[in-house]
Design an enzyme around this catalytic site. Structure first.
Site, PDB file in Angstrom:
ATOM      1  N   VAL A  32     -22.801 -42.670 -20.493  1.00 49.30           N
ATOM      2  CA  VAL A  32     -23.340 -42.341 -22.131  1.00 49.30           C
ATOM      3  C   VAL A  32     -24.742 -43.206 -22.480  1.00 49.30           C
ATOM      4  O   VAL A  32     -25.554 -42.712 -22.851  1.00 49.30           O
ATOM      5  CB  VAL A  32     -22.213 -42.611 -23.222  1.00 49.30           C
ATOM      6  CG1 VAL A  32     -22.892 -42.222 -24.406  1.00 49.30           C
ATOM      7  CG2 VAL A  32     -21.103 -41.759 -22.885  1.00 49.30           C
ATOM      8  N   CYS A  33     -24.624 -44.419 -22.026  1.00 50.89           N
ATOM      9  CA  CYS A  33     -25.912 -45.218 -22.324  1.00 50.89           C
ATOM     10  C   CYS A  33     -27.210 -44.647 -21.848  1.00 50.89           C
ATOM     11  O   CYS A  33     -28.327 -44.794 -22.881  1.00 50.89           O
ATOM     12  CB  CYS A  33     -25.810 -46.712 -21.751  1.00 50.89           C
ATOM     13  SG  CYS A  33     -23.969 -47.557 -22.201  1.00 50.89           S
TER      14      CYS A  33
END
Length: 187
Positions: A46-47
């Site tokens: 996700v980052c």
């Protein structure tokens, strides 16, 4: 957890920024709007989507006088390696702070106890070093940089226009509110 209206605490960190290692301190953020964009770890899932989304908004944020600081508990060396190998992270022009000693994450109250990772958290800090906006999401929920920009514009507007407030979904140029006795119960 960081508290709205509190002043950021002192820190010094090494960062990867535009192909170089640089030192970033709390003193260097004074006098300008700043975003501290915490994320759990480099080389994850996700980052990079969040950081790429923020990188796409960076030019506009800079034009507004806002600096962005990405922060994770990885080192500045890891940030460089990730920047050099990921197409999404390769777009980043803002400083990527290494917080391997956990000072910054602890100062903002987002260090996951026993894990050594920062929560997925965003803080908007005004030119006086005061936290005006904060958002923390769970591990699997990514943030939206367009919404962050909207919140920053609202925070800047409120600072520059004392006595006015921005209602839900406020966009730049829209009507604001002036809280008063006569307004109570009228909305």
């Amino acid at each position: 957890m960081g508290i709205i209206g509190s002043t950021i605490k002192p820190f010094t960190a090494q960062a990867f920024h535009q192909g170089k290692f640089v030192e970033v301190t709390d003193k260097g953020t004074a006098g300008k709007w700043a975003v501290f964009f915490f994320y759990p770890a480099d080389f994850t899932f996700v980052c990079p989507t969040e950081l790429e989304d923020l990188a796409d908004q960076y030019k506009g944020l800079k034009a507004m006088g806002v600096e962005v600081y990405a922060v994770s508990t990885d080192t500045h060396f890891s940030h460089k390696a990730w920047h050099d190998t990921s197409p999404a992270i390769g777009k980043i022009d803002f400083p990527m702070l290494g917080d391997q000693n956990h000072v910054i994450s602890t100062n903002f109250g987002v260090l996951r106890e026993g894990q050594g990772l920062a929560d997925r958290a965003t803080f908007v800090v005004d030119p006086d070093g005061v936290i005006q906006v904060m958002e923390v999401t769970c591990e699997g929920v990514g943030r939206n940089a367009e919404e962050l920009v909207r919140k920053i514009k609202a925070a800047i507007y409120v600072r520059e226009n004392p006595g006015q407030v921005c209602p839900a979904k406020w966009e730049e140029g829209a009507d604001t509110l002036v809280p008063s006795f006569d307004l109570v119960g009228k909305i």
